[in-house]
Design a protein around this motif. Structure first.
Motif, PDB file in Angstrom:
ATOM      1  N   TRP A  87      -8.917   4.959  -1.389  1.00 37.00           N
ATOM      2  CA  TRP A  87      -8.322   4.202  -2.500  1.00 37.00           C
ATOM      3  C   TRP A  87      -9.219   4.255  -3.739  1.00 37.00           C
ATOM      4  O   TRP A  87      -8.724   4.303  -4.871  1.00 37.00           O
ATOM      5  CB  TRP A  87      -8.077   2.752  -2.085  1.00 37.00           C
ATOM      6  CG  TRP A  87      -6.925   2.577  -1.155  1.00 37.00           C
ATOM      7  CD1 TRP A  87      -6.962   2.265   0.163  1.00 37.00           C
ATOM      8  CD2 TRP A  87      -5.532   2.707  -1.489  1.00 37.00           C
ATOM      9  NE1 TRP A  87      -5.687   2.197   0.691  1.00 37.00           N
ATOM     10  CE2 TRP A  87      -4.793   2.458  -0.307  1.00 37.00           C
ATOM     11  CE3 TRP A  87      -4.837   3.004  -2.658  1.00 37.00           C
ATOM     12  CZ2 TRP A  87      -3.393   2.507  -0.274  1.00 37.00           C
ATOM     13  CZ3 TRP A  87      -3.444   3.053  -2.627  1.00 37.00           C
ATOM     14  CH2 TRP A  87      -2.740   2.802  -1.454  1.00 37.00           C
ATOM     15  N   GLN A 123       0.816  -1.213   0.000  1.00 34.24           N
ATOM     16  CA  GLN A 123       0.000   0.000   0.000  1.00 34.24           C
ATOM     17  C   GLN A 123       0.849   1.262   0.000  1.00 34.24           C
ATOM     18  O   GLN A 123       0.557   2.214  -0.719  1.00 34.24           O
ATOM     19  CB  GLN A 123      -0.945  -0.019   1.197  1.00 34.24           C
ATOM     20  CG  GLN A 123      -2.064  -1.045   1.075  1.00 34.24           C
ATOM     21  CD  GLN A 123      -2.986  -1.058   2.274  1.00 34.24           C
ATOM     22  OE1 GLN A 123      -2.581  -0.750   3.399  1.00 34.24           O
ATOM     23  NE2 GLN A 123      -4.233  -1.429   2.062  1.00 34.24           N
ATOM     24  N   ARG A 124       1.902   1.277   0.803  1.00 31.17           N
ATOM     25  CA  ARG A 124       2.763   2.463   0.817  1.00 31.17           C
ATOM     26  C   ARG A 124       3.480   2.613  -0.524  1.00 31.17           C
ATOM     27  O   ARG A 124       3.621   3.726  -1.043  1.00 31.17           O
ATOM     28  CB  ARG A 124       3.777   2.379   1.952  1.00 31.17           C
ATOM     29  CG  ARG A 124       3.181   2.415   3.354  1.00 31.17           C
ATOM     30  CD  ARG A 124       2.458   3.728   3.625  1.00 31.17           C
ATOM     31  NE  ARG A 124       2.181   3.890   5.049  1.00 31.17           N
ATOM     32  CZ  ARG A 124       1.090   3.444   5.669  1.00 31.17           C
ATOM     33  NH1 ARG A 124       0.154   2.809   4.969  1.00 31.17           N
ATOM     34  NH2 ARG A 124       0.929   3.618   6.962  1.00 31.17           N
ATOM     35  N   GLY A 125       3.951   1.511  -1.079  1.00 30.39           N
ATOM     36  CA  GLY A 125       4.611   1.582  -2.381  1.00 30.39           C
ATOM     37  C   GLY A 125       3.674   2.042  -3.469  1.00 30.39           C
ATOM     38  O   GLY A 125       4.041   2.848  -4.342  1.00 30.39           O
ATOM     39  N   LEU A 149       1.553   8.894  -6.473  1.00 30.11           N
ATOM     40  CA  LEU A 149       2.073  10.253  -6.314  1.00 30.11           C
ATOM     41  C   LEU A 149       2.890  10.670  -7.532  1.00 30.11           C
ATOM     42  O   LEU A 149       2.704  11.764  -8.088  1.00 30.11           O
ATOM     43  CB  LEU A 149       2.924  10.326  -5.049  1.00 30.11           C
ATOM     44  CG  LEU A 149       3.581  11.669  -4.706  1.00 30.11           C
ATOM     45  CD1 LEU A 149       2.535  12.745  -4.481  1.00 30.11           C
ATOM     46  CD2 LEU A 149       4.462  11.524  -3.467  1.00 30.11           C
ATOM     47  N   SER A 195      -2.580  11.127  -2.641  1.00 33.75           N
ATOM     48  CA  SER A 195      -1.536  10.097  -2.628  1.00 33.75           C
ATOM     49  C   SER A 195      -0.569  10.318  -1.478  1.00 33.75           C
ATOM     50  O   SER A 195      -0.176   9.370  -0.781  1.00 33.75           O
ATOM     51  CB  SER A 195      -0.768  10.104  -3.958  1.00 33.75           C
ATOM     52  OG  SER A 195      -1.612   9.899  -5.049  1.00 33.75           O
ATOM     53  N   ALA A 196      -0.181  11.566  -1.279  1.00 30.89           N
ATOM     54  CA  ALA A 196       0.737  11.888  -0.190  1.00 30.89           C
ATOM     55  C   ALA A 196       0.100  11.587   1.165  1.00 30.89           C
ATOM     56  O   ALA A 196       0.775  11.087   2.082  1.00 30.89           O
ATOM     57  CB  ALA A 196       1.151  13.355  -0.277  1.00 30.89           C
ATOM     58  N   LEU A 222       0.114   7.875   1.645  1.00 28.78           N
ATOM     59  CA  LEU A 222       1.491   7.481   1.928  1.00 28.78           C
ATOM     60  C   LEU A 222       1.851   7.764   3.386  1.00 28.78           C
ATOM     61  O   LEU A 222       2.565   6.985   4.031  1.00 28.78           O
ATOM     62  CB  LEU A 222       2.444   8.219   0.992  1.00 28.78           C
ATOM     63  CG  LEU A 222       3.946   8.011   1.218  1.00 28.78           C
ATOM     64  CD1 LEU A 222       4.318   6.535   1.065  1.00 28.78           C
ATOM     65  CD2 LEU A 222       4.755   8.864   0.245  1.00 28.78           C
ATOM     66  N   ALA A 252       1.087   3.943  -3.060  1.00 30.36           N
ATOM     67  CA  ALA A 252       0.840   5.376  -2.847  1.00 30.36           C
ATOM     68  C   ALA A 252       1.961   6.215  -3.458  1.00 30.36           C
ATOM     69  O   ALA A 252       1.700   7.275  -4.044  1.00 30.36           O
ATOM     70  CB  ALA A 252       0.705   5.664  -1.353  1.00 30.36           C
ATOM     71  N   VAL A 253       3.199   5.755  -3.335  1.00 27.67           N
ATOM     72  CA  VAL A 253       4.327   6.475  -3.946  1.00 27.67           C
ATOM     73  C   VAL A 253       4.168   6.522  -5.462  1.00 27.67           C
ATOM     74  O   VAL A 253       4.379   7.569  -6.097  1.00 27.67           O
ATOM     75  CB  VAL A 253       5.671   5.813  -3.565  1.00 27.67           C
ATOM     76  CG1 VAL A 253       6.815   6.429  -4.375  1.00 27.67           C
ATOM     77  CG2 VAL A 253       5.943   5.954  -2.079  1.00 27.67           C
TER      78      VAL A 253
END
Length: 475
Positions: A103, A17-19, A25, A83-84, A87, A21-22
């Protein structure tokens, strides 16, 4: 429905999920910075003109409701901000329904951009991001355990991505079968990176090993994704290592990074980390969420018919979506490898008449090769869309048909938005009087040539691509 919960994969979900989001972004930043020149109301292929040709059903997009450059900019920058926020962990701080909504908004907004992006958004990683983004809606947040069915759908996506790429290579260029494609690929790939020159000059036996390793990663390892642990982690690790190799050897936007992120969701991180953090306390998923997960899984299984049919077909498509929402697509890359690098070089002059002594000044791009002395830059995961299309233009003028003449017009007008896509403007005061384009073959210099000249490229003129033209002729 306890069988739907996969508590051991909470860390894999977090990394995914964090990836993701990057990557969202970066994708929204790319859209915000480049849309005016490419698809804006006065762009090379304007969205308003495109919307008059397509229906909402064939290309679902919020821009069917309203389009203006100001609205598009607001949408793109809102995507950057959201997105940020995701993240930074916002999706884990809100209720489950709020996380799904965050999402879902990211998915709807980016799908809306892709579906009006035309040729500039025709790359496989656009559909890949839409598909991964759709599945992320149902993956839950830290309040519930990751749903095992959604994790399996992510593996199915990764399988199609890698196995499809492997099959199209075997069915395509003979050099993939005789292990020689890497003799050329590092030099002729769309946008070489800072280390591509060094990769190109690796010993040829090592290039053959590279190709063989690629076949293992794309044709063998994908089946391990559905094996029990630790074999699934091993298969994912093989893919991650292969993707990291591609990341350091070239610039492929966020394709490789998104593949790494997908593979990270497969990894059993408790096997790798010496002291893994304990799983956060999670509640049982509500019934409505379990029902949605089952429904989405059923939908993906049904829609997978066409991608599977394509994988089994002798006429396999390389990158294609079979539904307008881009839910289940097919993927692949480099079924054919160019043996010679061909580049279109655009030049202008401010002289009023063309003579044999006319001095031409070259337009330089941010990423693609131009000045032989310039070291190829690192661009990925950012996507320079015009630079990529210029590579295709060199392969055939057909690829440049919708936008190259409009590009020439914009340069003859010193259009600010268009010039922001380039590395500089050789005519900062007044527009050029004439513009032309020429076709060059490019080769990486040898070790000896680089020591003698400092240049990274050697180039030879092939032919004229666009004869000298002035604005009055094109308008």
């Amino acid at each position: 429905m306890e069988w739907l919960a996969a508590s051991d994969y909470w860390l894999g979900r977090l990394v995914f999920q964090r990836g993701l989001a990057v990557i969202y972004l970066v994708a929204f930043l790319s859209a915000a910075h480049q849309f005016r020149a490419l698809i804006g109301a006065n762009g090379l292929t304007p969205v308003p003109a495109y919307l008059r040709l397509v229906s909402f059903r064939s290309a679902p997009s919020i821009f069917h409701l309203h389009y203006s450059d100001r609205f598009f900019a607001a949408v793109a920058w809102s995507g950057v901000a959201l997105s940020a926020a995701v993240l930074a962990g916002l999706a884990d701080l809100v209720p489950l329904w709020g996380s799904m909504l965050l999402w879902a908004v990211l998915w709807v907004v980016y799908l809306s951009i892709v579906n009006v992006g035309q040729v500039w958004y025709s790359f496989g990683w656009e559909s890949l991001l839409c598909e991964a983004g759709f599945l992320a809606i149902f993956l839950g947040n830290r309040q519930i355990a990751p749903p095992v069915l959604v994790l399996l759908l992510l593996r199915w996506l990764l399988f199609r991505l890698e196995f499809g790429a492997g099959l199209i290579k075997l069915r395509g260029d003979r050099c993939w079968r005789d292990l020689t494609c890497l003799y050329y690929h590092h030099e002729t790939q769309p946008m070489p990176g800072p280390l591509s020159w060094y990769f190109h000059w690796l010993p040829r036996p090592l290039h053959r090993i590279e190709v063989a390793g690629n076949h293992v990663a794309q044709l063998v390892a994908p089946f391990g994704l559905f094996a029990p642990q630790p074999y699934a982690t091993l298969a994912a690790a093989i893919m991650i290592v292969t993707q990291l190799w591609l990341i350091v050897s070239g610039n492929f936007s966020w394709l490789n990074w998104l593949t790494v992120v997908l593979a990270a969701s497969v990894v059993d991180w408790s096997m790798i980390l010496a002291s893994p953090a304990p799983a956060p306390a999670a509640l049982a998923a509500p019934v409505w969420h379990d029902a949605l997960v089952v429904a989405v899984t059923t939908l993906v299984v049904v829609l997978s018919y066409w991608p599977v049919h394509n994988l089994l077909s002798r006429h396999q498509l390389m990158n294609a979506s079979f539904d307008p929402l881009r839910l289940v697509g097919t993927y692949g890359a480099f079924g054919t490898v160019s043996k010679v690098r061909v580049e279109v070089v655009i030049e202008g002059t401010d002289e009023p008449e063309i003579t044999a002594d006319t001095q031409w000044k070259e337009y330089h791009f941010k990423g693609k090769p131009g000045d032989p002395a310039r070291h190829p830059p690192q661009v990925a995961p950012y996507h320079l869309r015009l630079d990529w299309l210029m590579w295709f233009a060199g392969l055939s003028p057909i690829y440049a048909e919708p936008w190259f003449i409009p590009l020439a017009v914009k340069l003859l007008e010193n259009d600010r938005a268009t010039l922001r896509l380039l590395a500089g403007n050789p005519f900062p005061d007044t527009p050029p009087a004439f513009l032309r384009a020429r076709l060059y073959s490019y080769r990486f210099t040898t070790w000896r040539q680089r020591r003698a000249t400092g240049a990274w490229w050697d180039r030879d003129l092939i032919d004229e691509y666009l004869p000298p033209v002035r604005l009055q002729r094109l308008s």
